[in-house]
Structures are given as C-alpha cells and as structure tokens.
Design an enzyme around this catalytic site. Structure first.
Site, short mmCIF file in Angstrom:
data_model
loop_
_atom_site.label_atom_id
_atom_site.label_comp_id
_atom_site.label_asym_id
_atom_site.label_seq_id
_atom_site.Cartn_x
_atom_site.Cartn_y
_atom_site.Cartn_z
N ARG A 48 0.82 -1.21 0.00
CA ARG A 48 0.00 0.00 0.00
C ARG A 48 0.85 1.26 0.00
NH1 ARG A 48 -5.34 -1.65 -0.78
NH2 ARG A 48 -5.45 -3.73 0.04
N LEU A 50 2.44 5.03 1.16
CA LEU A 50 3.16 5.57 2.32
C LEU A 50 4.07 4.57 3.01
CD1 LEU A 50 0.33 7.74 3.90
CD2 LEU A 50 2.15 8.47 2.39
N CYS A 51 4.56 3.59 2.29
CA CYS A 51 5.50 2.65 2.90
C CYS A 51 6.80 2.59 2.11
CB CYS A 51 4.87 1.27 3.06
SG CYS A 51 4.23 0.56 1.55
N GLY A 52 7.08 3.63 1.33
CA GLY A 52 8.31 3.65 0.53
C GLY A 52 9.56 3.60 1.37
#
Length: 86
Positions: A48, A50-52
């Site tokens: 998903r 915002l987990c970069g």
C-alpha cells in the site's frame, strides 16, 4: 533487524528446553550443534501507499544480510513477499 520482545522470549524458551534436554538421555535437533550451511531470508514489503521508506529499508537490510552470509560461505535462499519485494 533488531530483536523484538517475542523473539527474545522465544530464545529464552528454547534455551530452557535445551538445558533440560541436556540433563536427559535424548538426542534432539535442538541440542545438537551443527554448522550453518543454508539460510532462508524472508523479506516482507508493503503493498500500500506511504510505505516507501519502510520498503527501501527492508530491501537494503536484506541485501546487506545476503552479502554478509555469502561472504562467509553460507548458501542463501530468498523469499520476497509484497509487490516491492518482487
């Protein structure tokens, strides 16, 4: 990666089991010291948004650990879970 409380407790439990087995006449995989020949790394990345940052960190740590293990002659297998890990 840093140890978590559950992994620390697991180590305590396995250590206790190993100590008890030394007192008895049982041969067990837990009580036998063997050289490490192969290690499986399971890399779990996020799918998903915002987990970069998390994905980059996990992948970088997996690459570092892979290189460390290869340098000491250990065979490394890798399982990647998640879109970015593929």
């Amino acid at each position: 990666l840093r140890a978590r409380p559950f992994s620390e407790k697991l180590v305590q439990v396995l250590y206790g089991v190993n100590q008890r087995m030394k007192l008895e006449d049982h041969e067990s995989v837990l009580s036998t010291m063997r050289p490490v020949r192969c290690v499986l790394l399971v890399v779990i990345t996020g799918d998903r948004g915002l987990c970069g940052g998390y994905n980059n960190f996990v992948i970088k740590q997996a690459e570092l650990r892979h290189a460390e293990l290869k340098a000491i002659g250990v065979d490394v297998k890798l399982i990647a879970v998640g879109r970015k890990g593929q």
